[in-house]
Design an enzyme around this catalytic site. Structure first.
Site, PDB file in Angstrom:
ATOM      1  CG  MET A   1      -1.999  -1.076   1.201  1.00  0.00           C
ATOM      2  SD  MET A   1      -3.321  -0.814  -0.016  1.00  0.00           S
ATOM      3  CE  MET A   1      -2.774  -1.879  -1.348  1.00  0.00           C
ATOM      4  N   GLY A   2       1.778   1.347   0.954  1.00  0.00           N
ATOM      5  CA  GLY A   2       2.626   2.524   1.057  1.00  0.00           C
ATOM      6  C   GLY A   2       3.486   2.754  -0.168  1.00  0.00           C
TER       7      GLY A   2
ATOM      8  CD  GLU B   1       9.840  -0.689   3.733  1.00  0.00           C
ATOM      9  OE1 GLU B   1      10.095  -1.717   4.396  1.00  0.00           O
ATOM     10  OE2 GLU B   1       8.709  -0.149   3.705  1.00  0.00           O
TER      11      GLU B   1
ATOM     12  CG  LEU C   1      12.353  -2.249  12.545  1.00  0.00           C
ATOM     13  CD1 LEU C   1      12.709  -3.693  12.895  1.00  0.00           C
ATOM     14  CD2 LEU C   1      13.305  -1.712  11.474  1.00  0.00           C
TER      15      LEU C   1
ATOM     16  CB  CYS D   1     -10.336   4.716 -13.472  1.00  0.00           C
ATOM     17  SG  CYS D   1     -11.091   6.123 -14.269  1.00  0.00           S
TER      18      CYS D   1
END
Length: 555
Positions: free
Chosen positions: A176-177, A195, A273, A409
């Site tokens: 997602m990110g 990340e 983390l 879309c």
């Protein structure tokens, strides 16, 4: 129960040769496999598609059993899938869904991570996220337009509609990110995304969602400064821990122009983390000492939110992007964690009020030209929406397909069914080489109850009412969607959401025309209904304009 098999490499079939008995069962078969394509899924050898432990099937034995069932279903059969395991095939009728899916659903008193993890470890449950367990994930593209629309609206509200020379700070480059860097660049801003896993950075580089990367904060800031000075948007991935980096930015007195986060904070064991930990230590202790991981992760999330709150107080536009980070910090003692808003009430809800949301389609042919033709058809049928046309042009230019070619879309009530009928006609005429499937994210206007995300701060206080996604799933089933799913916990974790999905096949048949017209009208109409019931004038006006029959709402 086999959860990890490094020998398995799954890719969807392409072309017009069927493995199943019809396109209505071939489609879910291909989309299940597409979810586990190495170019699509985050950890396909573990059946993990995205979002911490969001899986496509409970285990490899269940995957094989689902595949076997789909290949033998007749046109009047319906397969039932319970938390990623096929549990029954029943005779229904030709217009019924071919697959009905329920994932991760728990009685509310037991709807928490502790109980779910106990069931998961026993092989009795599976976390389906939203589109992982419902077999309609299309890679990072699936969220990129919604993220783009959010960033554009942030620019409109905070910077007079111009993000040139501005930069966004965020965390998380997972399934997602990973959409954030490209969405920011498309909106005109540079992006610094932190990340902790090099493999996730590499995947975003390989698929074109990220421009460059570094493991040096100094180098990352230099690249961002240069891009902003030149007013040429650039996305930079920084290998590190996002909470650590935010603290360092505060120490240095460096302020981003926009701030958000999309780590998998919804899952404190598998998704975040802890500060001071290596990825290797985290991976080992997620199995051997999950409670230790959870405690450390929650402490780090609290620090993360405190830093975001500090930037917010300094005037930096700050928004929660729906990963439940604020809730985790609140539970860890940050009493004002919700001082900055979520992205839906801040920027997206007016679209939901008109039934506008993440409409998507996938070319089962595997041919990118089919997507180019459907892009052109969208422009033809919606000729006056310059913003939509700009999106389609940018998507065609900048978005690399992952697995089967697909397009996201955002369109709404009144347009979705017209597009579906047009695509079906293109299949029927042979203009498209094979059928397409049409689906959406569960993050849509009428298909989710999530008080910390999609239904945060509803006008009437109905944030937690989950009748709406249940009604959405029931209506899509009655309307003839090809497969329908009902999940719990997607996006924000156990106990915090319920949501429904649907997918429908354009196979070129006249029967499909009837199903498409019903499903693609009724599905977004439930979103207009839900928001009209909550008192939003935009929604009530839309309902009246579209002639919706809402007896207890429109009087």
């Amino acid at each position: 129960m086999t959860r990890h098999d490094a020998t398995r490499v799954i890719r969807a079939a392409t072309g017009t040769t069927l493995t199943a008995k019809s396109w209505l069962t071939e489609a879910p078969l291909r989309m299940l496999m597409n979810n586990l394509d190495p170019d699509v899924a985050e950890r396909p050898q573990e059946l993990v598609v995205y979002g911490g432990i969001g899986r496509a099937a409970r285990d490899w034995e269940s995957f094989d059993a689902i595949v076997a069932a789909l290949t033998r279903l007749d046109e009047d059969h319906t397969l039932l899938v319970q938390s990623g395991k096929p549990v029954g095939v029943f005779r229904t009728h030709a217009d019924a869904p071919r697959v009905l899916i329920a994932n991760s659903n728990l009685v509310p008193r037991w709807a928490n991570w502790d109980h779910f993890n106990e069931l998961d470890q026993k092989g009795l449950a599976m976390y389906g996220q939203m589109t992982a367990g419902s077999w309609i994930y299309i890679g990072a593209q699936g969220i990129v337009q919604g993220t783009y629309e959010t960033f554009v609206e942030m620019g409109r509200q905070h910077y007079d509609g111009n993000l040139a020379g501005k930069w966004l700070f965020t965390g998380g480059l997972g399934g997602m990110g990973g959409a954030q860097p490209l969405a920011a660049v498309m909106a005109g801003a540079s992006c610094l995304a932190v990340e902790c896993r090099r493999s996730s950075i590499d995947m975003r580089l390989r698929t074109g969602y990220l421009d460059t990367w570094t493991d040096s904060l100094d180098e990352a800031l230099r690249l961002i400064e240069e891009s902003c000075t030149a007013r040429k948007p650039l996305s930079v991935g920084l290998l590190g821990n996002v909470a650590d980096v935010l603290d360092e930015l505060l120490l240095r007195g460096i302020r981003p122009d926009l701030l958000t986060d999309q780590t998998s904070a919804h899952d404190p064991v598998n998704g975040y983390l802890p500060q001071g930990w290596s990825v290797e230590e985290w991976d080992a202790k997620r199995v051997s000492a999950p409670k230790e991981v959870e405690a450390a992760a929650r402490d780090s999330m609290a620090n993360h939110i405190r830093a975001m709150l500090t930037f917010h107080a300094l005037g930096v536009p700050t928004v929660d992007y729906g990963n439940n980070l604020r809730q985790m910090a609140l539970e860890a003692g940050v009493d004002n964690a919700f001082d900055f808003p979520g992205f839906v009430p801040a920027y997206i809800r007016p679209l939901f009020c008109r039934g506008i949301g993440p409409f998507r389609w996938v070319a089962l042919s595997g041919d990118p030209d089919d997507i180019a033709k459907t892009d052109a058809k969208v422009k033809e049928l919606i000729p006056d929406d310059a913003h939509l046309h700009r999106w389609l042009d940018m998507a065609a230019d900048k978005i690399a397909f992952q697995g089967l070619p697909a397009r996201i879309c955002w369109v709404g009530l009144g347009d979705r069914h017209r597009l579906g009928l047009a695509f079906n006609a293109m299949v029927r005429s042979g203009e498209l080489k094979a059928p397409v499937v049409i689906g959406r994210d569960h993050l849509d206007s009428g298909s989710v109850a999530s008080p910390n995300r999609e239904t945060e701060a509803m006008a009437d206080g109905s944030d937690a009412v989950s009748d709406w996604p249940l009604l959405n799933a029931l209506l899509n089933t009655a309307s003839g969607a090809t497969w329908v799913s009902l999940h719990h916990g997607g996006g924000v974790g156990m106990g915090f959401s319920q949501h429904a999905g649907m997918v429908i096949v354009c196979d070129g048949s006249e029967a499909a025309d009837k199903r498409l017209e019903r499903v693609l009208w009724n599905d977004p109409a439930t979103g207009v209904m839900r928001h009209a019931d909550a008192g939003y004038a935009i929604a009530t006006d839309c309902a009246k304009a579209k002639g919706l029959d809402l007896p207890g709402i429109l009087r």
